[in-house]
Design an enzyme around this catalytic site. Structure first.
Site, PDB file in Angstrom:
ATOM      1  N   GLU A  80      87.654 -78.022  56.874  1.00 32.96           N
ATOM      2  CA  GLU A  80      87.156 -79.226  56.562  1.00 32.96           C
ATOM      3  C   GLU A  80      88.175 -80.130  55.571  1.00 32.96           C
ATOM      4  OE1 GLU A  80      83.474 -78.751  54.437  1.00 32.96           O
ATOM      5  OE2 GLU A  80      84.050 -79.791  52.662  1.00 32.96           O
ATOM      6  N   SER A  83      77.100 -73.533  54.258  1.00 35.17           N
ATOM      7  CA  SER A  83      77.493 -74.701  54.596  1.00 35.17           C
ATOM      8  C   SER A  83      76.474 -75.647  55.257  1.00 35.17           C
ATOM      9  CB  SER A  83      78.665 -74.701  55.553  1.00 35.17           C
ATOM     10  OG  SER A  83      79.213 -75.952  55.489  1.00 35.17           O
ATOM     11  N   HIS A 138      86.559 -72.179  56.326  1.00 39.28           N
ATOM     12  CA  HIS A 138      85.863 -73.163  56.748  1.00 39.28           C
ATOM     13  C   HIS A 138      86.231 -74.586  55.727  1.00 39.28           C
ATOM     14  CE1 HIS A 138      82.308 -75.887  56.148  1.00 39.28           C
ATOM     15  NE2 HIS A 138      82.108 -75.771  57.686  1.00 39.28           N
ATOM     16  N   ASN A 139      86.029 -74.303  54.379  1.00 30.32           N
ATOM     17  CA  ASN A 139      86.291 -75.544  53.738  1.00 30.32           C
ATOM     18  C   ASN A 139      87.899 -75.846  53.658  1.00 30.32           C
ATOM     19  OD1 ASN A 139      83.576 -74.929  52.913  1.00 30.32           O
ATOM     20  ND2 ASN A 139      83.984 -75.641  50.591  1.00 30.32           N
ATOM     21  N   LYS A 162      83.928 -68.547  54.450  1.00 30.05           N
ATOM     22  CA  LYS A 162      83.472 -69.739  54.149  1.00 30.05           C
ATOM     23  C   LYS A 162      84.468 -70.803  53.491  1.00 30.05           C
ATOM     24  CE  LYS A 162      80.634 -73.341  52.825  1.00 30.05           C
ATOM     25  NZ  LYS A 162      81.048 -74.078  51.638  1.00 30.05           N
TER      26      LYS A 162
HETATM   27  C1  6PG Z   1      80.036 -77.320  52.923  1.00 29.01           C
HETATM   28  C2  6PG Z   1      80.760 -77.940  51.798  1.00 29.01           C
HETATM   29  C3  6PG Z   1      80.429 -77.868  50.581  1.00 29.01           C
HETATM   30  C4  6PG Z   1      80.939 -78.815  49.462  1.00 29.01           C
HETATM   31  C5  6PG Z   1      82.534 -78.631  49.625  1.00 29.01           C
HETATM   32  C6  6PG Z   1      83.057 -79.793  48.945  1.00 29.01           C
HETATM   33  O1  6PG Z   1      80.335 -76.578  53.505  1.00 29.01           O
HETATM   34  O2  6PG Z   1      78.592 -77.645  52.736  1.00 29.01           O
HETATM   35  O3  6PG Z   1      82.031 -77.456  52.187  1.00 29.01           O
HETATM   36  O4  6PG Z   1      80.608 -76.435  50.217  1.00 29.01           O
HETATM   37  O5  6PG Z   1      80.515 -79.905  49.837  1.00 29.01           O
HETATM   38  O6  6PG Z   1      82.832 -77.509  48.875  1.00 29.01           O
HETATM   39  O7  6PG Z   1      84.291 -79.494  48.322  1.00 29.01           O
HETATM   40  P1  6PG Z   1      85.408 -80.438  47.569  1.00 29.01           P
HETATM   41  O8  6PG Z   1      84.468 -80.920  46.501  1.00 29.01           O
HETATM   42  O9  6PG Z   1      86.468 -79.382  47.230  1.00 29.01           O
HETATM   43  O10 6PG Z   1      85.757 -81.501  48.435  1.00 29.01           O
END
Ligand code: 6PG
Length: 497
Positions: A212, A148, A208-209, A205
């Protein structure tokens, strides 16, 4: 003279692969590259940055040549586009269905037992479970690692979440820990540590997303109510988010939000944010988090609501048509003390964020039980403290909470978070009330408040659901006045008055 051998190989020279490779070289590891596209490889190798690495970086043009350049046991990282999970019946490879499987199956005949393959994509954890088992049977080591931090993180220090076959970890630990972000008082604690067996790293991970997604939606809710209830300008929004970033909300996402409000559209000179179509994209990890929460039966409602908020945003045409037809509360401005309201929105955001993380960690704990992983939740919070998209000062507190009680049932029950959420709760309630009155959608805030109110309710109306289920389907119910609840059925038609 014998030919130079490289410390690690990177398959995939797109943004993430190339930046991780450069980062590895900066930390003293020599890298061999391979990409299925020769043009892609050459265009990268002709950049000044690649050229500046001299003989620490080598491009190869076949997998055979690539493998021949690596020290043994070979360490090969794949940064390849991830796809939806393969609905696999057997522990096998499915080269037609998944690019990662295709590369692995081409590499296998070229490798020796004991070599290590690392998948650093946003892979679904079930694929990583399958690949770890399959490759272990053949005598190969395998790691599925979360990476990430986007492009900049990959280049300067990402947060890394490796899982797979445990014997794999020592083989690559020095490289992954060296390139990761560092936190701690002396800046020497790596945001990279072993997560757990098989798909554990990729699950963490993905989670985590999911967090996010929730974090981003909550920030959007704050933006939307400040803009629509207060009429805050982009300049004011920049100042507000800038000030918030100096409080307990300090985080990467708040920081970039502040910056976004300062950027002008080069074409018109107007704020760029107002030129961007309000239709959100998504690659799938938020949806997976939500799907897997439903499978576990845990209420990760913030990520689910955040996914739905993106879905409804993407129905731009439908919303435009509906906005011509449907009326309701709209357009009125907040009449009270402006400054006090901004502070309430800040506190609401903090309370809602705590609820989002509380849900995320409950899901992780339940997933660990379900999939037989030994997850250390405090250490995971620390890995997210730097490098990744959700990095925030607040994660230090989460680590402390799990250090104090590794079996903590819910973050909301930790003394620090209990007091933080209780003192911010009136603000969250008032902000949601104002939004509801003014007809401003705040899906994240409203969901957080509903979760908080539900979680702290000893009684919920599910007794009525049970009665309805028993009425129409004889599904039975348990009673509050029997020691184990028992199993009861009533002939409701006969008993009704
Ligand atoms: C990270 C981000 C990366 C990516 C996302 C975007 O941790 O660096 O999460 O993995 O930018 O997957 O996800 P979406 O396109 O679903 O918003």
């Amino acid at each position: 003279m014998s030919e130079k051998l490289y410390d690690i190989g990177m398959v995939g020279v797109a943004v993430m692969g190339r930046n991780l490779a450069l980062n590895m070289i900066d930390h003293g590891f020599d890298v061999a590259l391979f990409d299925a596209s020769r043009d892609y490889t050459d265009s990268f190798m002709s950049t000044e940055e690649a050229k500046s690495k001299g003989d620490k970086l080598v491009a190869t043009y076949s997998l055979k040549e690539f493998v021949s350049k690596l020290k043994t046991p070979r360490r090969i990282m794949m940064m390849i586009k991830s796809v939806d999970p393969v609905p696999a019946l057997d522990v096998a490879l499915y080269p037609d269905k998944a690019p990662v499987d295709s590369v692995i199956s081409q590499l296998i005949p070229l490798l020796d037992k004991g070599d290590l393959l690392i998948d650093g994509g946003n892979t679904h954890f079930t694929d990583t479970e399958r690949r770890t088992k399959y490759l272990s049977k053949l005598g190969f080591n395998f790691i599925g690692t979360g990476v990430s931090g986007g492009e900049e993180g990959a280049r300067k220090g990402p947060s890394l979440m490796p899982g797979g076959s445990p014997e794999s970890w020592p083989i690559v630990k020095p490289i992954l820990q060296a390139i990761s972000a560092k936190v701690g008082a002396n800046g020497d604690v790596p945001c990279c540590d072993w997560i757990g067996e098989r798909g554990a790293g990729h699950y963490v991970k993905m989670l985590h997303n999911g967090i996010e997604y929730g974090d981003m939606q909550l920030i959007c809710d704050a933006y939307w109510i400040l803009k629509n209830a207060l009429g805050a300008t982009n300049q004011e929004l920049c100042e507000i988010f800038g000030a918030w970033n100096k409080t307990e909300l300090n985080s990467y996402l708040i920081e970039i939000t502040r910056d976004i409000f300062t950027v002008e559209d080069p074409e018109t000179g107007e704020p760029l944010i107002d030129k961007i179509l309000d239709s959100a994209g998504a690659k799938g990890t938020g949806k997976w988090t939500s799907q897997l929460a439903l499978d576990l039966g845990v209420p990760s409602s913030l990520v689910t609501e955040a996914v739905y908020a993106r879905c409804i945003s993407a129905m731009k045409g439908a919303r435009a048509r509906a906005s011509e037809v449907l009326t309701g509360a709209q357009g009125a401005k907040f009449q009270g003390d402006r400054e006090a309201f901004v502070e309430k929105v800040r506190r609401a955001l903090y309370a809602a964020k705590i609820c989002a993380y509380a849900q995320g960690f409950v899901q992780l704990r339940e997933a660990a039980k379900e999939y037989d992983w030994n997850l250390n939740l405090g250490r995971i919070a620390l890995l997210w403290r730097g490098g990744c998209i959700i990095r925030a000062v607040f994660l230090e507190r989460i680590k402390d909470a799990f250090d104090a009680d590794p079996n903590l049932e819910n973050l909301l029950l930790d003394p620090y978070f209990k007091s933080a959420v209780e003192s911010a709760e009136p603000a969250l309630r008032e902000v949601v009330k104002t939004a509801v009155e003014l007809g401003i959608p705040v899906p994240g805030f409203a969901t957080a408040l509903t979760y908080f109110d539900s979680y702290r309710s000893e009684r919920l109306p599910a007794n009525l659901i049970q009665a309805q289920r028993d009425y129409f389907g004889a599904h039975t119910y348990r009673r509050v006045d029997k020691p184990d609840g028992g199993s009861f059925h009533t002939d409701w038609l006969k008993a009704k008055k």
